[in-house]
Design a protein around this motif. Structure first.
Motif, PDB file in Angstrom:
ATOM      1  N   GLY A 119       0.795  -1.221   0.000  1.00 22.67           N
ATOM      2  CA  GLY A 119       0.000   0.000   0.000  1.00 22.67           C
ATOM      3  C   GLY A 119       0.823   1.265   0.000  1.00 22.67           C
ATOM      4  N   VAL A 120       1.981   1.247  -0.682  1.00 24.27           N
ATOM      5  CA  VAL A 120       2.829   2.430  -0.722  1.00 24.27           C
ATOM      6  C   VAL A 120       2.265   3.451  -1.718  1.00 24.27           C
ATOM      7  CG1 VAL A 120       5.102   3.340  -1.309  1.00 24.27           C
ATOM      8  CG2 VAL A 120       4.905   1.177  -0.048  1.00 24.27           C
ATOM      9  N   VAL A 121       2.108   4.678  -1.264  1.00 26.06           N
ATOM     10  CA  VAL A 121       1.635   5.796  -2.093  1.00 26.06           C
ATOM     11  C   VAL A 121       2.467   7.019  -1.706  1.00 26.06           C
ATOM     12  CG1 VAL A 121      -0.283   7.423  -2.379  1.00 26.06           C
ATOM     13  CG2 VAL A 121      -0.711   4.978  -2.494  1.00 26.06           C
ATOM     14  N   PHE A 122       2.770   7.876  -2.673  1.00 22.82           N
ATOM     15  CA  PHE A 122       3.590   9.061  -2.399  1.00 22.82           C
ATOM     16  C   PHE A 122       2.734  10.327  -2.438  1.00 22.82           C
ATOM     17  CE2 PHE A 122       6.636   6.009  -4.287  1.00 22.82           C
ATOM     18  CZ  PHE A 122       7.388   5.796  -3.142  1.00 22.82           C
ATOM     19  N   SER A 123       2.864  11.114  -1.385  1.00 21.62           N
ATOM     20  CA  SER A 123       2.116  12.368  -1.278  1.00 21.62           C
ATOM     21  C   SER A 123       2.924  13.571  -1.711  1.00 21.62           C
ATOM     22  CB  SER A 123       1.629  12.566   0.162  1.00 21.62           C
ATOM     23  OG  SER A 123       2.732  12.524   1.064  1.00 21.62           O
ATOM     24  N   GLN A 124       4.249  13.414  -1.841  1.00 18.48           N
ATOM     25  CA  GLN A 124       5.089  14.518  -2.289  1.00 18.48           C
ATOM     26  C   GLN A 124       6.241  14.002  -3.132  1.00 18.48           C
ATOM     27  OE1 GLN A 124       6.109  17.535   0.537  1.00 18.48           O
ATOM     28  NE2 GLN A 124       7.772  18.363  -0.671  1.00 18.48           N
ATOM     29  N   MET A 125       6.546  14.745  -4.196  1.00 10.75           N
ATOM     30  CA  MET A 125       7.687  14.465  -5.058  1.00 10.75           C
ATOM     31  C   MET A 125       8.434  15.767  -5.302  1.00 10.75           C
ATOM     32  SD  MET A 125       7.799  13.057  -9.018  1.00 10.75           S
ATOM     33  CE  MET A 125       6.931  14.501  -9.678  1.00 10.75           C
ATOM     34  N   ASP A 126       9.760  15.708  -5.177  1.00 12.88           N
ATOM     35  CA  ASP A 126      10.628  16.833  -5.530  1.00 12.88           C
ATOM     36  C   ASP A 126      11.625  16.354  -6.575  1.00 12.88           C
ATOM     37  OD1 ASP A 126       9.715  18.905  -3.632  1.00 12.88           O
ATOM     38  OD2 ASP A 126      10.473  17.527  -2.116  1.00 12.88           O
ATOM     39  N   VAL A 127      11.659  17.039  -7.712  1.00 12.08           N
ATOM     40  CA  VAL A 127      12.597  16.735  -8.791  1.00 12.08           C
ATOM     41  C   VAL A 127      13.560  17.911  -8.886  1.00 12.08           C
ATOM     42  CG1 VAL A 127      12.864  16.169 -11.227  1.00 12.08           C
ATOM     43  CG2 VAL A 127      10.813  15.431  -9.995  1.00 12.08           C
ATOM     44  N   GLU A 128      14.864  17.650  -8.693  1.00 14.41           N
ATOM     45  CA  GLU A 128      15.853  18.717  -8.632  1.00 14.41           C
ATOM     46  C   GLU A 128      16.885  18.558  -9.741  1.00 14.41           C
ATOM     47  OE1 GLU A 128      17.568  19.407  -4.795  1.00 14.41           O
ATOM     48  OE2 GLU A 128      15.808  18.629  -3.751  1.00 14.41           O
TER      49      GLU A 128
END
Length: 319
Positions: free
Chosen positions: A131-140
């Motif tokens: 049940g892994v889900v991502f609420s934030q992503m940062d691409v640098e």
């Protein structure tokens, strides 16, 4: 001796519309290279029970909350299913490069199963996170470096194992996306000539949805709120005028003043583009004014109304 770098990391997608269920994916993937797991913890939410005294008679567990975050250098895009909440639309899978487009789902999100294994002094240990889900992503992206990604999210359950479920550590397809393959256009068709650094941040409001069980029943998306922080050498006044809304000074409204695109390519067949619609300045600054040892640069905090992701991959989507 056990070290923090002596680990295996892989993931597979879980079925669409069936949060935390056994994976329907048939090929194990890994998110990228030079990665670290930054957070891997759970909270049992315990409550102390006292029998009309100051001593605890019993501790009762509440909801199970798993927290998971990681950072890595970008190669393959398949983790985007758990950021946008659904699988991509294929735009050509007959030959290389293979094309895929992600858009934000409305409602329930597709989850993933992650496998974190460690070779310990007294055997091997794996934590299989469901049940892994991502609420934030940062691409640098910055000069001299590969493109890096940071993901922060949650999981609903985990299973301990004594061997690494995928068997061996999977490899990524192709070569990393890197700064000298990057470009940014604001508005569309107008390239920022000398960008210095950029961070695309995406929060999607993902949250667990619960019933009367310890573990979540689903993950649902909230309001996606993409932003872009951009620094570039000042070559003209285009971004200044975009921020003001007019070449003559502040306009009555600057909402959704432009579209644009942030794009990366690798020396191989991999590419990832982020088309952006409705770009609006939150703040705009000039920096290093009067410093002869530094370039005159601008700082741009930009809000984005609508974001999609388009990938060209060296290999077809692993399923």
């Amino acid at each position: 001796m056990t070290t923090g770098g002596n680990v295996d990391v892989a993931f597979v997608h879980e079925p669409v519309g069936d949060y935390g269920a056994d994976p329907s994916d048939s090929k194990y993937k890994t998110p990228g290279r030079n990665g670290t797991i930054d957070t891997l913890e759970f909270d049992n939410d315990p409550t102390r029970q006292r029998n009309w005294s100051n001593e605890t008679e019993e501790t009762v567990e509440g909801v199970f909350d798993g927290a998971f975050s990681l950072s890595f250098e970008l190669v393959d895009p398949w983790f985007l299913n758990q950021v946008f909440g659904q699988p991509p639309t294929a735009g050509g899978e007959s030959s290389e490069p293979y094309s895929y487009t992600w858009e934000f789902v409305q409602g329930e999100m597709q989850s993933a199963r992650w496998y974190i294994g460690a070779d310990l002094v007294n055997g091997f240990a794996e934590r299989a996170l469901s049940g892994v889900v991502f609420s934030q992503m940062d691409v640098e992206i910055s000069i001299g470096d590969p493109v890096s990604v940071s993901l922060t999210g949650f999981y609903g359950d985990e299973t301990p194992n004594t061997s690494f479920t995928p068997g061996t550590q999977p490899k990524v397809d192709g070569t990393p996306l890197i700064f000298h393959g990057g470009s940014i256009n604001i508005p569309t068709g107008t390239e920022i000539v000398r960008p210095q650094s950029a961070t695309l941040s995406v929060t999607n409001g993902a949250r667990p949805q619960r019933g009367w069980e310890r573990h979540p029943d689903a993950a649902v998306i909230g309001n996606p709120e993409p932003t872009l922080n951009l620094s570039s050498v000042v070559m003209d006044t285009d971004l200044l005028e975009l921020g003001l809304g007019s070449a003559d000074g502040p306009a009555t409204t600057v909402d959704g003043a432009a579209d644009g695109e942030l794009a990366f390519e690798s020396p191989g067949a991999n590419a990832l583009r982020f088309p952006m619609e409705g770009i609006t300045h939150s703040t705009h600054s000039w920096d290093n004014i009067g410093n002869a040892e530094e370039d005159l640069t601008d700082g741009n905090d930009l809000t984005i109304d609508r974001l999609t992701a388009v990938a060209e991959a060296a290999a077809a989507e692993a399923k």
